[in-house]
Design an enzyme around this catalytic site. Structure first.
Site, PDB file in Angstrom:
ATOM      1  N   GLU A  16       0.850  -1.159  -0.063  1.00 28.61           N
ATOM      2  CA  GLU A  16       0.221   0.027   0.105  1.00 28.61           C
ATOM      3  C   GLU A  16       0.873   1.239  -0.039  1.00 28.61           C
ATOM      4  O   GLU A  16       0.488   2.156  -0.675  1.00 28.61           O
ATOM      5  CB  GLU A  16      -0.937  -0.012   1.195  1.00 28.61           C
ATOM      6  CG  GLU A  16      -2.262  -0.964   1.198  1.00 28.61           C
ATOM      7  CD  GLU A  16      -2.841  -0.597  -0.052  1.00 28.61           C
ATOM      8  OE1 GLU A  16      -3.118   0.346  -0.457  1.00 28.61           O
ATOM      9  OE2 GLU A  16      -3.527  -1.742  -0.497  1.00 28.61           O
TER      10      GLU A  16
ATOM     11  N   GLY B  21      10.462   8.170  -5.545  1.00 27.69           N
ATOM     12  CA  GLY B  21      10.043   9.362  -5.555  1.00 27.69           C
ATOM     13  C   GLY B  21       9.432   9.564  -3.966  1.00 27.69           C
ATOM     14  O   GLY B  21       9.028   8.565  -3.423  1.00 27.69           O
ATOM     15  N   TYR B  22       8.902  10.583  -3.556  1.00 25.80           N
ATOM     16  CA  TYR B  22       8.167  10.783  -2.323  1.00 25.80           C
ATOM     17  C   TYR B  22       8.966  10.084  -1.242  1.00 25.80           C
ATOM     18  O   TYR B  22       8.366   9.005  -0.628  1.00 25.80           O
ATOM     19  CB  TYR B  22       6.754   9.983  -2.364  1.00 25.80           C
ATOM     20  CG  TYR B  22       5.888  10.968  -3.275  1.00 25.80           C
ATOM     21  CD1 TYR B  22       5.449  12.260  -3.154  1.00 25.80           C
ATOM     22  CD2 TYR B  22       5.782  10.327  -4.615  1.00 25.80           C
ATOM     23  CE1 TYR B  22       4.648  12.815  -4.131  1.00 25.80           C
ATOM     24  CE2 TYR B  22       5.062  11.071  -5.625  1.00 25.80           C
ATOM     25  CZ  TYR B  22       4.333  12.077  -5.336  1.00 25.80           C
ATOM     26  OH  TYR B  22       3.678  12.710  -6.355  1.00 25.80           O
TER      27      TYR B  22
ATOM     28  N   TYR C 153      -7.143   5.739   4.707  1.00 25.03           N
ATOM     29  CA  TYR C 153      -7.069   4.739   3.618  1.00 25.03           C
ATOM     30  C   TYR C 153      -6.344   3.428   3.904  1.00 25.03           C
ATOM     31  O   TYR C 153      -6.835   2.375   3.822  1.00 25.03           O
ATOM     32  CB  TYR C 153      -6.723   5.472   2.323  1.00 25.03           C
ATOM     33  CG  TYR C 153      -6.441   4.359   1.260  1.00 25.03           C
ATOM     34  CD1 TYR C 153      -7.420   3.461   0.498  1.00 25.03           C
ATOM     35  CD2 TYR C 153      -5.220   3.921   1.060  1.00 25.03           C
ATOM     36  CE1 TYR C 153      -7.303   2.569  -0.310  1.00 25.03           C
ATOM     37  CE2 TYR C 153      -4.946   2.764   0.134  1.00 25.03           C
ATOM     38  CZ  TYR C 153      -5.860   2.477  -0.521  1.00 25.03           C
ATOM     39  OH  TYR C 153      -5.593   1.263  -1.359  1.00 25.03           O
TER      40      TYR C 153
ATOM     41  N   ASP D  60     -10.438   5.114  -1.685  1.00 29.65           N
ATOM     42  CA  ASP D  60      -9.372   6.036  -2.544  1.00 29.65           C
ATOM     43  C   ASP D  60      -9.957   6.662  -3.729  1.00 29.65           C
ATOM     44  O   ASP D  60     -11.194   6.308  -3.874  1.00 29.65           O
ATOM     45  CB  ASP D  60      -7.864   4.955  -2.724  1.00 29.65           C
ATOM     46  CG  ASP D  60      -8.377   4.005  -3.882  1.00 29.65           C
ATOM     47  OD1 ASP D  60      -9.675   3.799  -4.194  1.00 29.65           O
ATOM     48  OD2 ASP D  60      -7.524   3.266  -4.284  1.00 29.65           O
TER      49      ASP D  60
END
Ligand code: SF4
Length: 352
Positions: free
Chosen positions: A37, A81-82, A120, A138
């Site tokens: 997730e 990323g992130y 979520y 989501d």
């Protein structure tokens, strides 16, 4: 609103026949579900899957992840990323090992208290790993629910979020919450897609409100965007000998002071007969002969979508003309200022 069983049963049946084979679906391991997730947030499935497999191989348990140096984790994460997600992943793995003895907490509330786990993700882990009936909402789920139930509450408003969560929870299959959550998400990812949803092959088509009103692309509504108002104009092109009728738009509305054919605005696409029945009785509708009608068309303005059609009628006997109607010789009509959609019709018909 369609019955719960219409939605839930059909969507789960569809899922059982169409779900993709994804590695984290193979078991109910909360660690692997959590890993998938977090990796899949803002990431395409194809790219996310290869990262998931790399992480699951290198760190097969939450303990292994907790013991790993952060630099190593970030390196493995490279390209996704992130990076705060990777750091939170590491932080939380250590918390689970130290505070929860390496066992993922099996309560929605406790999951939610962990760093990097929002509503979520907590719902996804709780339902898939622990069978806790909490709907995971989501982007895919918002879209499917908004279309099927015809909900035009903005999904980015706090009220909208509450409404969607409630509907998702109400339609939950409490006996298999993990399957239900994955079914709605998968349905949104594969069939009820943002662009060009495959409505023709959709098992929900009969009760889908967005499809019924032919407004699939309108859902879900976002507050961030300007809300587009849909309006439905039924124009009467009336022929009485050599004459026709027009009307001036005088209200504070679009096209103020332009002329147009007499028109009835309806709340949705109504049938022609229904519209003819609302014609002022002073005109004696019995003297109307319906000649033809056009299909519905759409005229797009910045904040409004005008759905319109022209209904051609021959009047055999003129009675009292309704207030505001102007009788004009059919050739004179070209001298009046009219909106673009009227102009186009005038140029394309040989009725005048
Ligand atoms: S009919 Fe179309 S819009 Fe409605 S749920 Fe199915 S795919 Fe989505």
């Amino acid at each position: 609103m369609a019955k719960k069983s219409d939605f839930t049963t059909k969507i789960i049946n569809w899922y059982n026949q169409n779900k993709r084979d994804l590695p984290w679906r193979e078991n109910k391991n909360p660690y692997l579900i959590w890993l998938s997730e977090i990796i899949l947030q803002q990431t395409r499935i194809a790219q996310g899957t290869s990262y998931f497999l790399k992480f699951a191989e290198k760190y097969p348990t939450v303990e292994k992840l907790a013991q790993a140096p952060e630099d190593e984790i970030l390196k493995l994460w490279q390209g996704l990323g992130y990076y705060s997600r990777a750091r939170n992943l590491h932080y939380t793995s250590k918390e689970i090992v130290h505070k929860y003895n390496g066992e993922f907490p099996n309560s929605f509330k406790k999951l939610l208290s962990l760093k990097g786990i929002g509503e979520y993700t907590a719902a996804a882990i709780a339902s898939m790993a622990f069978n806790i009936p909490h709907a995971a909402v989501d982007g895919n789920v918002y879209r499917v629910l908004a279309r099927f139930f015809g909900i035009d509450e903005p999904i980015d408003s706090s009220n909208g979020k509450k409404i969607f969560q409630k509907i998702a929870d109400e339609n939950m299959d409490v006996h298999q919450p993990g399957i239900y959550n994955q079914a709605v998400m998968e349905f949104g990812a594969l069939l009820c897609t943002p662009k060009n949803p495959d409505c023709e092959n959709c098992p929900l088509i009969i009760n889908c409100i967005a499809k019924q009103i032919d407004e699939v692309e309108k859902f879900p509504v976002k507050k961030g965007k300007t809300k587009v108002k849909n309006r439905y104009f039924n124009y009467f092109v009336l022929k009485s000998g050599q004459n026709t009728f027009i009307k001036k738009r005088t209200e504070n509305d679009i096209w103020k002071n332009l002329h147009e054919f007499p028109m009835i605005e309806s709340e949705k696409r109504s049938s022609t007969q229904k519209i003819i029945d609302t014609i002022p009785t002073s005109l004696n509708p019995k003297s109307f002969i319906l000649i033809k009608e056009t299909d519905w068309r759409k005229h797009i303005l910045s904040h409004q979508h005008i759905h319109y059609k022209f209904i051609y009628i021959e009047i055999t006997e003129e009675k009292v003309i309704p207030n505001g109607w102007i009788k004009v010789n059919k050739e004179d009509i070209f001298n009046f200022a009219v909106p673009r959609l009227i102009e186009r019709e005038l140029n394309n018909t040989n009725w005048f």
